[in-house]
Design an enzyme around this catalytic site. Sequence first.
Site, PDB file in Angstrom:
ATOM      1  CE  LYS A   1       1.965   5.620   3.433  1.00 28.00           C
ATOM      2  NZ  LYS A   1       0.874   6.286   4.445  1.00 28.00           N
TER       3      LYS A   1
ATOM      4  CG  ASP B   1      -3.292  -0.692   4.482  1.00 31.35           C
ATOM      5  OD1 ASP B   1      -3.745  -1.697   5.082  1.00 31.35           O
ATOM      6  OD2 ASP B   1      -3.949   0.370   4.766  1.00 31.35           O
TER       7      ASP B   1
END
Length: 400
Positions: free
Chosen positions: A77, A120
Amino acid sequence: MQLVPNPQAIRAAYPAELKTIMSIAEARRTRAWLAPWKHLAPEATPLWSLPKLAAQLGLGAVWVKDESKRSALGSFKALGAPAALSRLVLREHPAWDASGVLRGDYRAKLNGLVVISATDGNHGRALAAAAQSAGVRCVIVLHQHVSAEREHAIAAFGAEIVRIEGNYDDSVSHAAQLAEANGWRVVSDTSYPGYEEIPRDVMQGYGALVDELAEQGTEPFSHVLLQGGVGGMAAGVASYLWEQWGAQRPIFIVVEPQQADCLLQSALNGVASKATGSVDSVMAGLACGETSPLAWRFLAPTVDFFLTIEDQQAVDAMRLLAHGAMGDVPIVSGESGAAGLAGVLALALDQAFRARVGLGPEARVLVVNTEGATAPSVYQQLAGRSAEEVLLAQQRWQTT
Protein backbone atom coordinates in the site's frame (compact mmCIF):
# COMPACT_ATOMS: atom_id res chain seq x y z
CA MET A 1 -13.17 -23.43 -0.17
CA GLN A 2 -14.67 -22.66 -3.55
CA LEU A 3 -13.13 -22.38 -7.03
CA VAL A 4 -15.14 -20.59 -9.71
CA PRO A 5 -14.07 -20.11 -13.34
CA ASN A 6 -14.74 -16.71 -14.85
CA PRO A 7 -16.72 -16.95 -18.11
CA GLN A 8 -15.85 -13.35 -19.01
CA ALA A 9 -12.08 -13.96 -19.11
CA ILE A 10 -10.52 -13.52 -22.55
CA ARG A 11 -7.12 -13.94 -24.17
CA ALA A 12 -6.43 -11.03 -26.49
CA ALA A 13 -4.30 -7.91 -26.74
CA TYR A 14 -4.72 -5.36 -23.96
CA PRO A 15 -7.70 -3.18 -25.01
CA ALA A 16 -7.00 0.42 -25.99
CA GLU A 17 -9.85 1.71 -23.84
CA LEU A 18 -8.31 0.14 -20.73
CA LYS A 19 -4.84 1.40 -21.65
CA THR A 20 -6.14 4.97 -21.43
CA ILE A 21 -6.97 4.26 -17.76
CA MET A 22 -3.94 2.22 -16.67
CA SER A 23 -0.79 1.48 -18.62
CA ILE A 24 2.78 0.30 -18.28
CA ALA A 25 4.00 3.75 -19.30
CA GLU A 26 2.12 5.40 -16.43
CA ALA A 27 3.22 2.71 -13.98
CA ARG A 28 6.85 3.47 -14.85
CA ARG A 29 6.26 7.20 -14.61
CA THR A 30 4.68 6.77 -11.19
CA ARG A 31 7.52 4.53 -10.04
CA ALA A 32 10.10 7.12 -11.08
CA TRP A 33 8.66 9.99 -9.08
CA LEU A 34 7.79 7.85 -6.07
CA ALA A 35 11.35 6.49 -5.86
CA PRO A 36 12.84 9.39 -3.84
CA TRP A 37 10.14 9.23 -1.13
CA LYS A 38 11.83 8.64 2.21
CA HIS A 39 9.36 5.94 3.25
CA LEU A 40 10.17 3.64 0.32
CA ALA A 41 13.14 1.29 0.12
CA PRO A 42 15.60 2.47 -2.55
CA GLU A 43 15.92 -0.99 -4.06
CA ALA A 44 13.41 -3.38 -5.61
CA THR A 45 11.66 -5.74 -3.22
CA PRO A 46 13.00 -9.32 -3.24
CA LEU A 47 11.68 -11.96 -5.58
CA TRP A 48 12.24 -15.10 -3.54
CA SER A 49 12.34 -18.55 -5.12
CA LEU A 50 10.89 -21.46 -3.13
CA PRO A 51 12.37 -24.44 -5.03
CA LYS A 52 11.89 -27.01 -2.26
CA LEU A 53 8.24 -26.14 -1.80
CA ALA A 54 7.74 -26.19 -5.57
CA ALA A 55 9.26 -29.68 -5.77
CA GLN A 56 7.09 -30.88 -2.88
CA LEU A 57 3.98 -29.59 -4.68
CA GLY A 58 5.02 -30.97 -8.07
CA LEU A 59 5.37 -27.51 -9.65
CA GLY A 60 8.12 -26.10 -11.83
CA ALA A 61 8.72 -23.02 -9.67
CA VAL A 62 7.13 -20.91 -6.96
CA TRP A 63 8.17 -17.26 -6.64
CA VAL A 64 7.23 -14.75 -3.92
CA LYS A 65 7.39 -11.01 -4.60
CA ASP A 66 8.03 -9.78 -1.05
CA GLU A 67 6.29 -6.46 -0.45
CA SER A 68 6.96 -6.69 3.29
CA LYS A 69 10.28 -5.07 2.41
CA ARG A 70 8.81 -2.24 0.33
CA SER A 71 8.75 0.14 3.25
CA ALA A 72 8.78 0.43 7.01
CA LEU A 73 5.05 0.92 6.48
CA GLY A 74 4.95 -2.83 5.97
CA SER A 75 2.97 -3.37 2.79
CA PHE A 76 2.46 -2.75 -0.93
CA LYS A 77 0.00 0.00 0.00
CA ALA A 78 3.04 2.27 0.34
CA LEU A 79 2.89 2.53 -3.46
CA GLY A 80 -0.79 3.32 -3.90
CA ALA A 81 -1.76 6.02 -1.43
CA PRO A 82 1.24 8.33 -2.03
CA ALA A 83 0.79 7.96 -5.79
CA ALA A 84 -2.86 9.00 -5.52
CA LEU A 85 -2.17 11.89 -3.14
CA SER A 86 0.57 13.23 -5.39
CA ARG A 87 -1.55 12.99 -8.53
CA LEU A 88 -4.44 14.72 -6.73
CA VAL A 89 -2.15 17.65 -5.93
CA LEU A 90 -0.59 17.71 -9.40
CA ARG A 91 -3.97 17.88 -11.12
CA GLU A 92 -4.58 21.14 -9.31
CA HIS A 93 -0.96 22.36 -9.63
CA PRO A 94 0.40 20.81 -12.85
CA ALA A 95 3.55 22.95 -12.83
CA TRP A 96 4.74 21.51 -9.52
CA ASP A 97 7.44 18.85 -9.34
CA ALA A 98 5.95 15.40 -8.78
CA SER A 99 8.64 14.18 -6.40
CA GLY A 100 8.55 17.50 -4.60
CA VAL A 101 5.03 16.89 -3.32
CA LEU A 102 6.15 14.02 -1.07
CA ARG A 103 9.38 15.85 -0.26
CA GLY A 104 7.29 18.57 1.37
CA ASP A 105 8.35 21.32 -1.02
CA TYR A 106 4.81 22.74 -1.14
CA ARG A 107 3.88 22.27 2.51
CA ALA A 108 2.99 25.92 3.08
CA LYS A 109 0.72 25.99 0.04
CA LEU A 110 -1.07 22.75 0.96
CA ASN A 111 -1.99 23.54 4.55
CA GLY A 112 -5.67 23.96 3.62
CA LEU A 113 -5.99 20.53 1.99
CA VAL A 114 -7.60 17.73 4.02
CA VAL A 115 -7.67 14.13 2.81
CA ILE A 116 -9.77 11.34 4.26
CA SER A 117 -10.09 7.61 3.74
CA ALA A 118 -11.52 4.46 5.24
CA THR A 119 -9.11 1.62 5.81
CA ASP A 120 -8.58 -1.85 7.25
CA GLY A 121 -5.11 -0.65 8.22
CA ASN A 122 -2.46 -0.61 5.50
CA HIS A 123 -3.94 1.93 3.08
CA GLY A 124 -4.67 4.34 5.92
CA ARG A 125 -1.17 4.04 7.29
CA ALA A 126 0.33 4.74 3.86
CA LEU A 127 -1.98 7.70 3.27
CA ALA A 128 -1.18 9.13 6.72
CA ALA A 129 2.55 8.87 6.02
CA ALA A 130 2.18 10.47 2.59
CA ALA A 131 0.03 13.28 3.98
CA GLN A 132 2.55 13.96 6.74
CA SER A 133 5.37 14.14 4.17
CA ALA A 134 3.41 16.51 1.96
CA GLY A 135 2.15 18.70 4.79
CA VAL A 136 -1.51 17.76 4.37
CA ARG A 137 -4.07 17.16 7.11
CA CYS A 138 -5.29 13.53 7.14
CA VAL A 139 -8.41 11.94 8.64
CA ILE A 140 -8.77 8.14 8.74
CA VAL A 141 -12.04 6.30 9.39
CA LEU A 142 -11.70 2.92 11.11
CA HIS A 143 -14.45 0.35 11.63
CA GLN A 144 -14.87 -1.67 14.80
CA HIS A 145 -12.82 -4.67 13.64
CA VAL A 146 -9.59 -2.72 13.05
CA SER A 147 -7.24 -3.49 15.92
CA ALA A 148 -5.89 -0.87 18.32
CA GLU A 149 -2.41 -1.90 17.19
CA ARG A 150 -3.19 -0.88 13.61
CA GLU A 151 -4.90 2.32 14.80
CA HIS A 152 -1.80 3.38 16.74
CA ALA A 153 0.42 2.73 13.70
CA ILE A 154 -1.75 5.09 11.63
CA ALA A 155 -2.02 7.75 14.32
CA ALA A 156 1.78 7.76 14.67
CA PHE A 157 1.90 9.64 11.35
CA GLY A 158 -0.32 12.42 12.63
CA ALA A 159 -3.63 11.21 11.24
CA GLU A 160 -6.86 12.04 13.05
CA ILE A 161 -8.81 8.85 13.77
CA VAL A 162 -12.59 8.50 13.51
CA ARG A 163 -14.03 5.25 14.89
CA ILE A 164 -17.38 3.83 13.75
CA GLU A 165 -19.46 0.70 14.27
CA GLY A 166 -19.88 -1.74 11.42
CA ASN A 167 -17.45 -3.10 8.84
CA TYR A 168 -15.13 -1.80 6.13
CA ASP A 169 -17.93 -0.92 3.72
CA ASP A 170 -19.65 1.11 6.45
CA SER A 171 -16.41 3.02 7.02
CA VAL A 172 -16.16 3.78 3.28
CA SER A 173 -19.65 5.29 3.37
CA HIS A 174 -18.87 7.29 6.50
CA ALA A 175 -15.69 8.71 5.00
CA ALA A 176 -17.60 9.83 1.91
CA GLN A 177 -20.21 11.52 4.10
CA LEU A 178 -17.59 13.38 6.15
CA ALA A 179 -15.83 14.50 2.98
CA GLU A 180 -19.06 15.82 1.50
CA ALA A 181 -20.00 17.66 4.70
CA ASN A 182 -16.58 19.28 5.22
CA GLY A 183 -15.19 19.77 1.73
CA TRP A 184 -12.44 17.19 2.26
CA ARG A 185 -10.92 15.00 -0.45
CA VAL A 186 -11.41 11.24 -0.35
CA VAL A 187 -8.27 9.26 -1.22
CA SER A 188 -9.67 5.73 -1.35
CA ASP A 189 -8.51 2.51 -2.95
CA THR A 190 -12.08 1.52 -3.84
CA SER A 191 -14.28 3.21 -6.43
CA TYR A 192 -18.00 3.94 -6.43
CA PRO A 193 -20.32 5.80 -8.82
CA GLY A 194 -18.84 9.20 -9.62
CA TYR A 195 -15.54 8.39 -7.90
CA GLU A 196 -12.96 6.66 -10.08
CA GLU A 197 -10.04 8.99 -10.75
CA ILE A 198 -8.27 8.60 -7.40
CA PRO A 199 -8.83 4.82 -7.09
CA ARG A 200 -7.33 4.58 -10.60
CA ASP A 201 -4.26 6.45 -9.35
CA VAL A 202 -3.97 4.08 -6.37
CA MET A 203 -4.13 1.04 -8.66
CA GLN A 204 -1.62 2.57 -11.06
CA GLY A 205 0.82 2.92 -8.18
CA TYR A 206 0.69 -0.84 -7.62
CA GLY A 207 2.05 -1.33 -11.14
CA ALA A 208 5.47 -0.30 -9.85
CA LEU A 209 5.92 -3.65 -8.11
CA VAL A 210 5.31 -5.47 -11.40
CA ASP A 211 7.65 -3.15 -13.27
CA GLU A 212 10.47 -4.45 -11.09
CA LEU A 213 9.92 -8.05 -12.18
CA ALA A 214 11.37 -7.48 -15.64
CA GLU A 215 14.61 -6.32 -13.99
CA GLN A 216 14.80 -9.37 -11.75
CA GLY A 217 15.56 -11.82 -14.52
CA THR A 218 12.63 -14.24 -14.40
CA GLU A 219 11.03 -16.07 -17.28
CA PRO A 220 7.30 -15.47 -17.88
CA PHE A 221 5.03 -16.83 -15.18
CA SER A 222 2.38 -19.36 -16.12
CA HIS A 223 0.16 -18.63 -13.11
CA VAL A 224 -0.21 -15.52 -10.94
CA LEU A 225 -2.25 -15.64 -7.73
CA LEU A 226 -3.45 -12.29 -6.43
CA GLN A 227 -5.26 -11.24 -3.26
CA GLY A 228 -8.83 -10.02 -3.63
CA GLY A 229 -10.13 -7.32 -1.30
CA VAL A 230 -11.99 -4.73 -3.37
CA GLY A 231 -9.87 -5.74 -6.38
CA GLY A 232 -7.43 -2.83 -6.64
CA MET A 233 -4.13 -4.66 -6.23
CA ALA A 234 -5.23 -7.50 -8.50
CA ALA A 235 -6.30 -5.02 -11.17
CA GLY A 236 -3.06 -3.03 -10.94
CA VAL A 237 -0.89 -6.15 -11.31
CA ALA A 238 -3.02 -8.02 -13.86
CA SER A 239 -3.43 -5.00 -16.14
CA TYR A 240 0.33 -4.52 -16.35
CA LEU A 241 1.01 -8.20 -17.14
CA TRP A 242 -1.87 -8.29 -19.62
CA GLU A 243 -0.48 -5.30 -21.50
CA GLN A 244 3.00 -6.84 -21.39
CA TRP A 245 2.09 -10.33 -22.61
CA GLY A 246 -1.18 -9.83 -24.46
CA ALA A 247 -2.88 -13.10 -25.41
CA GLN A 248 0.05 -15.00 -23.86
CA ARG A 249 -0.69 -13.52 -20.44
CA PRO A 250 -0.46 -15.77 -17.36
CA ILE A 251 -3.44 -17.57 -15.87
CA PHE A 252 -4.72 -15.19 -13.19
CA ILE A 253 -6.32 -16.55 -10.03
CA VAL A 254 -7.77 -14.24 -7.38
CA VAL A 255 -7.81 -15.44 -3.76
CA GLU A 256 -10.14 -14.01 -1.10
CA PRO A 257 -11.59 -15.01 2.28
CA GLN A 258 -14.57 -17.33 2.14
CA GLN A 259 -16.65 -14.85 4.13
CA ALA A 260 -15.57 -11.85 2.01
CA ASP A 261 -16.20 -13.26 -1.46
CA CYS A 262 -17.27 -10.11 -3.33
CA LEU A 263 -15.04 -10.81 -6.35
CA LEU A 264 -16.13 -14.44 -6.66
CA GLN A 265 -19.74 -13.25 -6.49
CA SER A 266 -18.95 -10.70 -9.18
CA ALA A 267 -17.77 -13.54 -11.43
CA LEU A 268 -20.94 -15.51 -10.76
CA ASN A 269 -23.19 -12.49 -11.38
CA GLY A 270 -21.24 -10.94 -14.25
CA VAL A 271 -21.17 -7.52 -12.56
CA ALA A 272 -19.42 -5.93 -9.57
CA SER A 273 -21.18 -7.46 -6.58
CA LYS A 274 -21.27 -7.75 -2.80
CA ALA A 275 -19.96 -10.54 -0.60
CA THR A 276 -22.38 -13.10 0.77
CA GLY A 277 -20.65 -13.74 4.12
CA SER A 278 -19.97 -11.92 7.36
CA VAL A 279 -16.93 -10.16 5.78
CA ASP A 280 -14.94 -10.22 9.04
CA SER A 281 -11.77 -12.27 8.53
CA VAL A 282 -8.35 -12.78 10.07
CA MET A 283 -7.16 -11.56 6.65
CA ALA A 284 -7.99 -8.00 7.67
CA GLY A 285 -6.79 -6.37 4.46
CA LEU A 286 -9.09 -8.61 2.42
CA ALA A 287 -12.18 -8.27 4.61
CA CYS A 288 -14.11 -6.23 2.05
CA GLY A 289 -17.76 -6.66 1.20
CA GLU A 290 -18.12 -4.75 -2.06
CA THR A 291 -16.18 -4.98 -5.31
CA SER A 292 -14.67 -1.78 -6.70
CA PRO A 293 -16.51 -1.22 -10.01
CA LEU A 294 -13.41 0.31 -11.60
CA ALA A 295 -11.24 -2.63 -10.57
CA TRP A 296 -13.87 -5.01 -11.93
CA ARG A 297 -13.53 -3.45 -15.40
CA PHE A 298 -10.00 -4.88 -15.45
CA LEU A 299 -10.63 -8.11 -13.57
CA ALA A 300 -13.68 -9.25 -15.53
CA PRO A 301 -11.73 -9.90 -18.76
CA THR A 302 -8.47 -11.06 -17.16
CA VAL A 303 -9.03 -13.25 -14.09
CA ASP A 304 -9.49 -16.88 -15.06
CA PHE A 305 -10.50 -18.26 -11.65
CA PHE A 306 -11.71 -16.96 -8.30
CA LEU A 307 -10.80 -18.96 -5.20
CA THR A 308 -12.04 -18.54 -1.64
CA ILE A 309 -10.03 -19.84 1.29
CA GLU A 310 -10.67 -20.25 4.99
CA ASP A 311 -8.88 -18.20 7.62
CA GLN A 312 -6.96 -21.22 8.89
CA GLN A 313 -5.48 -21.82 5.44
CA ALA A 314 -4.01 -18.30 5.49
CA VAL A 315 -2.63 -18.87 8.98
CA ASP A 316 -1.06 -22.16 7.90
CA ALA A 317 0.62 -20.38 4.97
CA MET A 318 1.91 -17.67 7.33
CA ARG A 319 3.51 -20.32 9.53
CA LEU A 320 4.99 -22.18 6.58
CA LEU A 321 6.63 -19.01 5.30
CA ALA A 322 7.79 -17.91 8.75
CA HIS A 323 9.54 -21.20 9.43
CA GLY A 324 11.02 -21.59 5.94
CA ALA A 325 9.11 -24.05 3.80
CA MET A 326 11.14 -27.28 3.74
CA GLY A 327 14.40 -25.36 3.92
CA ASP A 328 13.44 -22.47 1.66
CA VAL A 329 13.98 -18.89 2.78
CA PRO A 330 11.94 -17.77 5.84
CA ILE A 331 9.64 -14.84 4.95
CA VAL A 332 7.63 -12.46 7.14
CA SER A 333 4.13 -12.58 5.70
CA GLY A 334 1.06 -11.17 7.40
CA GLU A 335 -2.46 -12.55 7.44
CA SER A 336 -3.43 -11.06 4.07
CA GLY A 337 0.08 -11.35 2.66
CA ALA A 338 0.07 -15.13 2.89
CA ALA A 339 -3.28 -15.55 1.12
CA GLY A 340 -1.70 -16.01 -2.30
CA LEU A 341 0.50 -18.86 -1.13
CA ALA A 342 -2.44 -20.34 0.75
CA GLY A 343 -4.21 -20.40 -2.60
CA VAL A 344 -1.31 -22.22 -4.24
CA LEU A 345 -1.33 -24.84 -1.50
CA ALA A 346 -5.09 -25.28 -1.68
CA LEU A 347 -5.03 -25.80 -5.44
CA ALA A 348 -1.89 -27.92 -5.68
CA LEU A 349 -2.98 -30.34 -2.97
CA ASP A 350 -6.39 -30.96 -4.55
CA GLN A 351 -6.04 -33.13 -7.65
CA ALA A 352 -9.29 -31.94 -9.22
CA PHE A 353 -8.51 -28.27 -8.63
CA ARG A 354 -4.91 -28.47 -9.86
CA ALA A 355 -6.11 -30.13 -13.06
CA ARG A 356 -8.76 -27.43 -13.62
CA VAL A 357 -6.27 -24.59 -13.33
CA GLY A 358 -3.40 -26.37 -15.10
CA LEU A 359 -0.94 -26.60 -12.22
CA GLY A 360 1.53 -29.18 -13.49
CA PRO A 361 5.29 -29.82 -13.34
CA GLU A 362 5.96 -27.01 -15.83
CA ALA A 363 3.97 -24.38 -13.91
CA ARG A 364 5.88 -21.26 -12.91
CA VAL A 365 3.81 -19.64 -10.18
CA LEU A 366 4.03 -16.09 -8.81
CA VAL A 367 2.44 -14.92 -5.57
CA VAL A 368 2.71 -11.50 -3.97
CA ASN A 369 3.41 -11.22 -0.26
CA THR A 370 1.41 -8.03 0.14
CA GLU A 371 2.29 -7.31 3.76
CA GLY A 372 4.62 -8.12 6.60
CA ALA A 373 3.86 -8.03 10.31
CA THR A 374 1.69 -4.92 10.20
CA ALA A 375 0.16 -5.97 13.53
CA PRO A 376 3.22 -7.49 15.27
CA SER A 377 1.45 -9.07 18.23
CA VAL A 378 -1.16 -10.71 15.97
CA TYR A 379 1.61 -11.88 13.67
CA GLN A 380 3.56 -13.56 16.45
CA GLN A 381 0.45 -15.25 17.80
CA LEU A 382 -0.53 -16.64 14.40
CA ALA A 383 2.89 -17.39 12.90
CA GLY A 384 4.42 -18.88 16.03
CA ARG A 385 7.51 -16.64 15.74
CA SER A 386 8.05 -12.92 16.03
CA ALA A 387 8.85 -10.96 12.90
CA GLU A 388 12.30 -10.27 14.34
CA GLU A 389 12.96 -14.00 14.76
CA VAL A 390 11.92 -14.65 11.16
CA LEU A 391 14.18 -11.90 9.84
CA LEU A 392 17.13 -13.29 11.81
CA ALA A 393 16.42 -16.72 10.36
CA GLN A 394 16.23 -15.15 6.92
CA GLN A 395 19.63 -13.55 7.39
CA ARG A 396 21.12 -16.85 8.50
CA TRP A 397 19.57 -18.59 5.50
CA GLN A 398 21.13 -16.04 3.13
CA THR A 399 24.61 -16.58 4.55
CA THR A 400 24.57 -20.40 4.42
